[in-house]
Enzyme design. Structure first.
Site, PDB file in Angstrom:
ATOM      1  N   GLU A   1       0.844  -1.195   0.000  1.00  0.00           N
ATOM      2  CA  GLU A   1       0.000   0.000   0.000  1.00  0.00           C
ATOM      3  C   GLU A   1       0.883   1.249   0.000  1.00  0.00           C
ATOM      4  O   GLU A   1       2.043   1.204   0.415  1.00  0.00           O
ATOM      5  CB  GLU A   1      -0.922  -0.082   1.237  1.00  0.00           C
ATOM      6  CG  GLU A   1      -1.834   1.074   1.511  1.00  0.00           C
ATOM      7  CD  GLU A   1      -2.808   1.438   0.390  1.00  0.00           C
ATOM      8  OE1 GLU A   1      -2.368   1.618  -0.758  1.00  0.00           O
ATOM      9  OE2 GLU A   1      -4.003   1.602   0.696  1.00  0.00           O
ATOM     10  N   ASP A   2       0.331   2.342  -0.465  1.00  0.00           N
ATOM     11  CA  ASP A   2       1.131   3.571  -0.506  1.00  0.00           C
ATOM     12  C   ASP A   2       1.293   4.201   0.877  1.00  0.00           C
ATOM     13  O   ASP A   2       2.381   4.531   1.303  1.00  0.00           O
ATOM     14  CB  ASP A   2       0.559   4.592  -1.519  1.00  0.00           C
ATOM     15  CG  ASP A   2      -0.927   4.891  -1.306  1.00  0.00           C
ATOM     16  OD1 ASP A   2      -1.542   4.339  -0.372  1.00  0.00           O
ATOM     17  OD2 ASP A   2      -1.473   5.690  -2.090  1.00  0.00           O
TER      18      ASP A   2
ATOM     19  N   ARG B   1       1.276  11.564  -9.298  1.00  0.00           N
ATOM     20  CA  ARG B   1       1.716  10.198  -9.001  1.00  0.00           C
ATOM     21  C   ARG B   1       3.069   9.909  -9.638  1.00  0.00           C
ATOM     22  O   ARG B   1       3.812   9.049  -9.180  1.00  0.00           O
ATOM     23  CB  ARG B   1       0.709   9.173  -9.549  1.00  0.00           C
ATOM     24  CG  ARG B   1      -0.662   9.228  -8.909  1.00  0.00           C
ATOM     25  CD  ARG B   1      -1.466   7.995  -9.320  1.00  0.00           C
ATOM     26  NE  ARG B   1      -2.898   8.167  -9.109  1.00  0.00           N
ATOM     27  CZ  ARG B   1      -3.525   7.946  -7.957  1.00  0.00           C
ATOM     28  NH1 ARG B   1      -2.833   7.570  -6.902  1.00  0.00           N
ATOM     29  NH2 ARG B   1      -4.824   8.097  -7.855  1.00  0.00           N
TER      30      ARG B   1
HETATM   31  P1  IMP Z   1      -6.776   5.509   5.059  1.00  0.00           P
HETATM   32  O1  IMP Z   1      -7.874   4.569   4.701  1.00  0.00           O
HETATM   33  O2  IMP Z   1      -7.294   6.740   5.747  1.00  0.00           O
HETATM   34  O3  IMP Z   1      -5.642   4.858   5.836  1.00  0.00           O
HETATM   35  O4  IMP Z   1      -6.215   6.105   3.737  1.00  0.00           O
HETATM   36  C1  IMP Z   1      -5.544   5.379   2.858  1.00  0.00           C
HETATM   37  C2  IMP Z   1      -5.554   6.028   1.498  1.00  0.00           C
HETATM   38  O5  IMP Z   1      -5.741   7.441   1.525  1.00  0.00           O
HETATM   39  C3  IMP Z   1      -4.205   5.801   0.903  1.00  0.00           C
HETATM   40  O6  IMP Z   1      -4.179   4.574   0.224  1.00  0.00           O
HETATM   41  C4  IMP Z   1      -4.039   6.991  -0.011  1.00  0.00           C
HETATM   42  O7  IMP Z   1      -4.534   6.659  -1.279  1.00  0.00           O
HETATM   43  C5  IMP Z   1      -4.858   8.078   0.620  1.00  0.00           C
HETATM   44  N1  IMP Z   1      -4.016   9.058   1.346  1.00  0.00           N
HETATM   45  C6  IMP Z   1      -3.877   9.196   2.680  1.00  0.00           C
HETATM   46  N2  IMP Z   1      -3.021  10.178   3.005  1.00  0.00           N
HETATM   47  C7  IMP Z   1      -2.588  10.676   1.828  1.00  0.00           C
HETATM   48  C8  IMP Z   1      -1.655  11.716   1.482  1.00  0.00           C
HETATM   49  O8  IMP Z   1      -1.033  12.396   2.326  1.00  0.00           O
HETATM   50  N3  IMP Z   1      -1.481  11.943   0.150  1.00  0.00           N
HETATM   51  C9  IMP Z   1      -2.134  11.218  -0.806  1.00  0.00           C
HETATM   52  N4  IMP Z   1      -2.986  10.235  -0.536  1.00  0.00           N
HETATM   53  C10 IMP Z   1      -3.224   9.966   0.771  1.00  0.00           C
HETATM   54 MG    MG Z   2      -4.282   4.101  -1.761  1.00  0.00          MG
END
Ligand code: IMP
Ligand code: MG
Length: 176
Positions: free
Chosen positions: A100-101, A167
């Site tokens: 995951e990113d 990206r």
């Molecule tokens: P989560 O479900 O809140 O943990 O968010 C995960 C997803 O939100 C990641 O896979 C990213 O695609 C996106 N995301 C969260 N923080 C960032 C950021 O700082 N920049 C870009 N995408 C983000």
């Molecule tokens: Mg993502």
């Protein structure tokens, strides 16, 4: 918030990213010790990291791709995870590595881990993220491996986007 290329500051350079990815790959190569794995890349954000990471891995490996989304065009999470495409092969008995990113609230990570555990009896399940935004976590989940921790700033580049853009940047950048 709007993000322009000229406003971006480098948080992690391409060189720093590559050095760290090699270190994480070394740990993964030791962990799996030649055993076959299924690397599950979470599109779209993890694509750049995943392609760099898998090229440093030395075990028999298959790649799978799934697509989830939680962000709209804003810079805060919607709080809801959408499974856009979660087609996966039979993962029973497999070593599964999720790539995951970034783990932000942790909702996406939790959704995915729960989904895999509900549908398969995997041999092992590990979660590897490029970035860990620990400070914004809402659910109790930690990546098993990550390259860098980031504080509460919105970052772009190296797969991470703002409204679909950036990206392709070879570094991780942020707007001050
Ligand atoms: P989560 O479900 O809140 O943990 O968010 C995960 C997803 O939100 C990641 O896979 C990213 O695609 C996106 N995301 C969260 N923080 C960032 C950021 O700082 N920049 C870009 N995408 C983000
Ligand atoms: Mg993502």
């Amino acid at each position: 918030m709007e993000i322009k290329l000229e406003d971006l500051k480098v948080l992690y350079s391409q060189k720093q990213l590559h050095t760290k990815i090699k270190e994480v790959a070394k740990d993964l190569n030791e962990l799996y010790n030649g055993e076959e794995i299924i690397a599950v890349c979470v599109l779209k954000g993890a694509i750049v990291f995943a392609t760099d990471l898998v090229r440093e891995l030395n075990m028999p490996l298959k790649m799978e791709f799934i697509r989830l989304s939680s962000y709209g065009s804003s810079t805060t999470t919607s709080g809801k995870v959408n499974a856009v495409d979660i087609a996966l092969p039979d993962l029973n008995g497999k070593n599964v590595l999720i790539i995951e990113d970034i783990v932000d609230t942790g909702l996406t990570a939790k959704f995915l881990v729960d989904f895999i555990n509900m549908n398969f009896h995997v041999k092992t399940l590990k979660f590897c993220a490029l970035l860990d935004k620990k400070i914004t976590r809402k659910v109790d989940i930690e990546p098993d491996y990550y390259c860098f921790e980031v504080d509460n700033k919105f970052v772009v580049g190296y797969g991470l986007d703002y409204d679909g853009y950036y990206r392709n940047l070879p570094y991780i950048g942020y707007k001050e």
